[in-house]
Enzyme design. Structure first.
Site, PDB file in Angstrom:
ATOM      1  N   LYS A  13      19.353   1.748 -54.384  1.00 50.34           N
ATOM      2  CA  LYS A  13      19.059   2.140 -55.766  1.00 50.34           C
ATOM      3  C   LYS A  13      19.368   1.029 -56.757  1.00 50.34           C
ATOM      4  CE  LYS A  13      19.152   7.147 -55.629  1.00 50.34           C
ATOM      5  NZ  LYS A  13      19.636   8.383 -56.207  1.00 50.34           N
ATOM      6  N   LYS A  52      10.285   6.144 -47.716  1.00 49.77           N
ATOM      7  CA  LYS A  52      10.636   7.561 -47.782  1.00 49.77           C
ATOM      8  C   LYS A  52       9.858   8.234 -48.911  1.00 49.77           C
ATOM      9  CE  LYS A  52      14.623   8.539 -49.497  1.00 49.77           C
ATOM     10  NZ  LYS A  52      16.031   8.643 -49.842  1.00 49.77           N
ATOM     11  N   LYS A  59      11.141  11.211 -55.257  1.00 52.80           N
ATOM     12  CA  LYS A  59      10.732  11.648 -56.595  1.00 52.80           C
ATOM     13  C   LYS A  59      10.462  10.450 -57.491  1.00 52.80           C
ATOM     14  CE  LYS A  59      13.947  15.517 -56.306  1.00 52.80           C
ATOM     15  NZ  LYS A  59      15.397  15.362 -56.221  1.00 52.80           N
TER      16      LYS A  59
HETATM   17  P1  TYM Z   1      18.295  14.575 -53.292  1.00 51.56           P
HETATM   18  O1  TYM Z   1      18.188  15.269 -54.596  1.00 51.56           O
HETATM   19  O2  TYM Z   1      17.820  13.159 -53.200  1.00 51.56           O
HETATM   20  O3  TYM Z   1      17.514  15.398 -52.183  1.00 51.56           O
HETATM   21  C1  TYM Z   1      17.776  16.764 -51.929  1.00 51.56           C
HETATM   22  C2  TYM Z   1      17.697  17.015 -50.434  1.00 51.56           C
HETATM   23  O4  TYM Z   1      16.407  16.633 -49.934  1.00 51.56           O
HETATM   24  C3  TYM Z   1      16.561  15.729 -48.846  1.00 51.56           C
HETATM   25  N1  TYM Z   1      15.461  14.734 -48.903  1.00 51.56           N
HETATM   26  C4  TYM Z   1      14.611  14.516 -47.902  1.00 51.56           C
HETATM   27  N2  TYM Z   1      14.506  15.063 -46.674  1.00 51.56           N
HETATM   28  C5  TYM Z   1      13.494  14.624 -45.880  1.00 51.56           C
HETATM   29  N3  TYM Z   1      12.604  13.665 -46.272  1.00 51.56           N
HETATM   30  C6  TYM Z   1      12.674  13.095 -47.484  1.00 51.56           C
HETATM   31  N4  TYM Z   1      11.788  12.167 -47.855  1.00 51.56           N
HETATM   32  C7  TYM Z   1      13.722  13.516 -48.377  1.00 51.56           C
HETATM   33  N5  TYM Z   1      14.078  13.173 -49.633  1.00 51.56           N
HETATM   34  C8  TYM Z   1      15.157  13.926 -49.936  1.00 51.56           C
HETATM   35  C9  TYM Z   1      17.897  15.044 -49.077  1.00 51.56           C
HETATM   36  O5  TYM Z   1      18.421  14.531 -47.868  1.00 51.56           O
HETATM   37  C10 TYM Z   1      18.728  16.186 -49.642  1.00 51.56           C
HETATM   38  O6  TYM Z   1      19.259  16.972 -48.604  1.00 51.56           O
HETATM   39  N6  TYM Z   1      23.089  13.245 -52.828  1.00 51.56           N
HETATM   40  C11 TYM Z   1      22.170  14.352 -52.716  1.00 51.56           C
HETATM   41  C12 TYM Z   1      22.518  15.559 -53.574  1.00 51.56           C
HETATM   42  C13 TYM Z   1      23.910  16.074 -53.413  1.00 51.56           C
HETATM   43  C14 TYM Z   1      24.409  16.805 -52.306  1.00 51.56           C
HETATM   44  C15 TYM Z   1      25.766  17.116 -52.656  1.00 51.56           C
HETATM   45  C16 TYM Z   1      23.859  17.225 -51.100  1.00 51.56           C
HETATM   46  C17 TYM Z   1      24.917  15.965 -54.326  1.00 51.56           C
HETATM   47  N7  TYM Z   1      26.033  16.590 -53.873  1.00 51.56           N
HETATM   48  C18 TYM Z   1      26.568  17.831 -51.769  1.00 51.56           C
HETATM   49  C19 TYM Z   1      24.690  17.927 -50.228  1.00 51.56           C
HETATM   50  C20 TYM Z   1      26.027  18.225 -50.558  1.00 51.56           C
HETATM   51  C21 TYM Z   1      20.790  13.883 -53.170  1.00 51.56           C
HETATM   52  O7  TYM Z   1      20.662  12.953 -53.927  1.00 51.56           O
HETATM   53  O8  TYM Z   1      19.784  14.685 -52.738  1.00 51.56           O
END
Ligand code: TYM
Length: 329
Positions: free
Chosen positions: A109, A192, A195
């Site tokens: 990032k 990947k 968003k």
């Molecule tokens: P975030 O918002 O990027 O994504 C949310 C969830 O979607 C999954 N994900 C994907 N899975 C498969 N293919 C993809 N291309 C893809 N893009 C995203 C992510 O793995 C995630 O499970 N750090 C986390 C948010 C978070 C969190 C937490 C998660 C904050 N605190 C505590 C679990 C527990 C994040 O940025 O997810």
């Protein structure tokens, strides 16, 4: 009863990667685990943001999650529950700089311009550990990209326990789906699905209509070879592998079974079947999201109630962590 916790950043409309990698299993897991799901708005301000957009995207993300079938009693936004930030600060003081320096997501990032990013982006994984451990959650359903963060959360929990001489925080287990744990970009199978990609054609989002899905799959990058009959034949064919994985995951089949059906043919027939399947699965979610969004006040009141429950459950845990640290109470 064992507890599940997971989160999603309200930085845009959830896409097919979020759905197949995480949200879909959240809906299933809430049947058997005591579950909490969080719109992690504190995490969303680690990168540059616009306040009004953040507010709107939090509502849209909440509506999408509810439309997917999440229990409204267990959905809330992170900033409304103070335990996250309080435990997050303690973990900033437990976690080590050396550990954070290894986080690949920060490197991705921040890119070359590291010095100009927020301190929040750097300590983000500490807050994520706090999100989970404030609930004493043991199971965390996430996509593959969160694997390293879960490992770090376990290191932090262990160090806290060791330093305070207690067995307070549990071991955490990431639940990563066997297929579609990493859904790729429709225009570039080596990136990947995310968003933040500037091209809307690179992702299917949960508010897409029939026409959007049809066009995006039509334009999805492929190659000129026919589909192979076996999974080994997908090696180095990133785009083909991604589309087959998406189909398999959405239809609850194995990639092998999908290739048995479509192998030997070009992409035309397969893309048509994939489009139909996506329309069948995504359009009802999009419609329900739109319906929910016409009642913004209702969504806000649901989130407030969810936040109350989340506070009730996490407050005693975080208060005890504060007491263990030595804060006067
Ligand atoms: P975030 O918002 O990027 O994504 C949310 C969830 O979607 C999954 N994900 C994907 N899975 C498969 N293919 C993809 N291309 C893809 N893009 C995203 C992510 O793995 C995630 O499970 N750090 C986390 C948010 C978070 C969190 C937490 C998660 C904050 N605190 C505590 C679990 C527990 C994040 O940025 O997810």
């Amino acid at each position: 009863m064992q507890r599940v916790f997971s989160g999603i950043q309200p930085t845009g409309i959830p896409h097919l990667g979020n759905y197949l990698g995480a949200i879909r299993s959240w809906v299933t897991l809430q049947e058997t685990y005591d579950s909490f799901y969080c719109l992690v708005d504190l995490h969303s301000i680690t990168m540059p943001w616009e306040p009004e957009k953040l507010r709107q995207q939090t509502l849209v993300t909440a509506a999408c999650l509810l439309a997917c079938g999440l229990n409204p009693d267990r959905l809330y936004n992170q900033s409304a529950v103070s335990t996250h930030a309080r435990l997050g600060w303690i973990f900033n003081c437990v976690s080590r700089l050396g550990w954070l320096n290894r986080m690949t997501q920060f490197k991705d990032k921040a890119g070359k311009n590291r010095e100009n990013h927020s301190a929040g982006l750097y300590v983000y994984p500490n807050l994520m550990a706090a999100d989970i451990l404030a609930f004493h959650a043991t199971h965390v359903p996430v996509g593959d990209d969160q694997r390293q963060h879960i490992e770090l959360a376990n290191d932090i929990a262990q160090k806290f326990n060791h330093d305070m001489g207690v067995e307070f925080f549990p071991q955490i287990q990431g639940l990563i789906p066997p297929h579609a744990a990493r859904v790729m970009n429709l225009r570039d199978g080596q990136k990947k699905m995310s968003k933040s990609d500037p091209s809307e054609q690179s992702r299917i989002i949960l508010t897409d209509k029939e026409d959007d899905i049809t066009l995006k799959i039509k334009r999805a990058k492929t190659d000129s070879e026919p589909l192979p009959g076996e999974v080994e034949g997908l090696k180095d064919r990133h785009e083909a592998r991604n589309l087959i994985t998406i189909y398999a995951s959405l239809s609850d089949k194995t990639p092998e079974a999908v290739l048995q059906e479509f192998g030997g043919n070009g992409f035309g027939q397969f893309k048509k079947a994939l489009t139909d399947l996506l329309i069948e699965k995504i359009v009802p979610i999009a419609q329900e999201t739109e319906r929910l969004l016409s009642h913004e006040d209702h969504i806000i009141s649901l989130l407030r109630k969810g936040a109350e429950t989340a506070s009730t459950v996490s407050e005693p845990i975080v208060s005890e962590a504060e007491r263990l640290v030595g804060f006067l109470r």
